[in-house]
Design a protein around this motif. Structure first.
Motif, PDB file in Angstrom:
ATOM      1  N   TYR A   1       0.965  -1.333  -0.153  1.00 46.49           N
ATOM      2  CA  TYR A   1      -0.037   0.091  -0.036  1.00 46.49           C
ATOM      3  C   TYR A   1       0.805   1.246   0.055  1.00 46.49           C
ATOM      4  O   TYR A   1       1.802   1.498   0.914  1.00 46.49           O
ATOM      5  CB  TYR A   1      -0.922  -0.178   1.303  1.00 46.49           C
ATOM      6  N   MET A   2       0.893   2.273  -1.147  1.00 48.03           N
ATOM      7  CA  MET A   2       1.372   3.518  -1.132  1.00 48.03           C
ATOM      8  C   MET A   2       0.591   4.358  -0.513  1.00 48.03           C
ATOM      9  O   MET A   2      -0.659   4.664  -1.070  1.00 48.03           O
ATOM     10  CB  MET A   2       1.546   3.723  -2.732  1.00 48.03           C
ATOM     11  N   ALA A   3       0.892   4.846   0.850  1.00 52.82           N
ATOM     12  CA  ALA A   3       0.159   5.507   1.631  1.00 52.82           C
ATOM     13  C   ALA A   3       0.260   7.103   1.195  1.00 52.82           C
ATOM     14  O   ALA A   3       0.214   7.461  -0.086  1.00 52.82           O
ATOM     15  CB  ALA A   3       0.342   5.427   2.854  1.00 52.82           C
ATOM     16  N   GLU A   4       0.504   7.861   2.037  1.00 55.86           N
ATOM     17  CA  GLU A   4       0.529   9.355   1.699  1.00 55.86           C
ATOM     18  C   GLU A   4       1.757   9.838   0.883  1.00 55.86           C
ATOM     19  O   GLU A   4       2.796   9.278   0.881  1.00 55.86           O
ATOM     20  CB  GLU A   4       0.541  10.129   2.887  1.00 55.86           C
ATOM     21  N   SER A   5       1.399  10.727   0.181  1.00 59.12           N
ATOM     22  CA  SER A   5       2.640  11.520  -0.844  1.00 59.12           C
ATOM     23  C   SER A   5       2.413  12.954  -0.380  1.00 59.12           C
ATOM     24  O   SER A   5       1.304  13.576  -0.768  1.00 59.12           O
ATOM     25  CB  SER A   5       2.535  10.905  -2.157  1.00 59.12           C
ATOM     26  N   VAL A   6       3.355  13.787   0.239  1.00 58.36           N
ATOM     27  CA  VAL A   6       3.437  15.153   0.308  1.00 58.36           C
ATOM     28  C   VAL A   6       4.639  15.703  -0.006  1.00 58.36           C
ATOM     29  O   VAL A   6       5.704  15.241   0.261  1.00 58.36           O
ATOM     30  CB  VAL A   6       3.106  15.367   1.933  1.00 58.36           C
ATOM     31  N   LEU A   7       4.443  16.983  -0.726  1.00 53.09           N
ATOM     32  CA  LEU A   7       5.475  17.479  -1.003  1.00 53.09           C
ATOM     33  C   LEU A   7       5.291  18.989  -0.843  1.00 53.09           C
ATOM     34  O   LEU A   7       4.205  19.641  -1.392  1.00 53.09           O
ATOM     35  CB  LEU A   7       5.677  17.306  -2.510  1.00 53.09           C
ATOM     36  N   ASP A   8       6.240  19.730  -0.429  1.00 54.75           N
ATOM     37  CA  ASP A   8       6.133  21.299  -0.358  1.00 54.75           C
ATOM     38  C   ASP A   8       6.042  21.780  -1.713  1.00 54.75           C
ATOM     39  O   ASP A   8       6.760  21.676  -2.653  1.00 54.75           O
ATOM     40  CB  ASP A   8       7.541  21.841   0.421  1.00 54.75           C
TER      41      ASP A   8
END
Length: 195
Positions: free
Chosen positions: A98-105
């Motif tokens: 499972y590829m959970a969150e992906s966050v990028l400024d």
């Protein structure tokens, strides 16, 4: 701008959780998540990665500062809210990473970091013996009053990565939206691919 991508597991992963929490609160506050997060909630929510064999954080660093991150773990280790819709459709959670969150400024977007996040998580999943990967993305109505006019869905990006929507496979997960007083469940569309 140069960014260093690091794959974190074990103790390195645990050390990065507080920075990941701050990044999630900041980035997910924007459309389409509109997440009104708190440090207390994040500490509890992210703790599962510290306790999960196979969990990974792929961090994007500017010097020593975490400016982006993508997470993942075996689906069988995920929260029940994420596992249950797969199980109801007959999928074996033991076969899926499972590829959970992906966050990028926002200052770092448009530089290929999203691809590097997927590359590293998929490589990690393959190294663990997984042949399938999935993630989910929040579904908001097109006429939502907070939807920016400039918003472009990431569907094309995800399809180029080989992911497709699994029709009818929806995860429902609660969080508090900006401006709300309580949590409400949000529908999240599952995307899937063979690795």
């Amino acid at each position: 701008m140069a960014v260093e991508i690091r794959t974190l597991t074990g103790e390195e992963l645990k050390t990065a959780l507080a920075d990941l929490a701050h990044l999630r609160i900041s980035v997910f506050r924007d459309w389409p998540y509109l997440y009104d997060g708190s440090a207390d909630y994040e500490a509890k929510y992210l703790q599962r990665y510290a306790q999960s064999d196979g969990a990974v954080i792929v961090g994007a660093y500017d010097g020593g500062k975490l400016v982006g991150a993508a997470t993942g773990e075996p689906l069988r280790k995920e929260l029940e809210a994420f596992r249950a819709p797969f199980e109801a459709r007959g999928f074996s959670c033991g076969d899926i990473f499972y590829m959970a969150e992906s966050v990028l400024d926002p200052a770092w977007r448009g530089q290929g970091i999203g691809h590097r996040f997927f590359d590293a998580r998929e490589a990690h999943a393959r190294q663990l013996g997984f042949g399938k990967a999935a993630f989910c993305a929040v579904v908001r109505p097109d006429d939502h009053p907070l939807r920016p006019q400039s918003y472009r869905p990431l569907d094309t990006f995800w399809r180029k990565r080989g992911y497709e929507k699994l029709d009818g496979l929806i995860v429902r997960f609660p969080w508090k939206d900006v401006g709300d007083t309580r949590e409400t469940e949000k529908p999240m569309q599952v995307w899937f691919r063979s690795l």
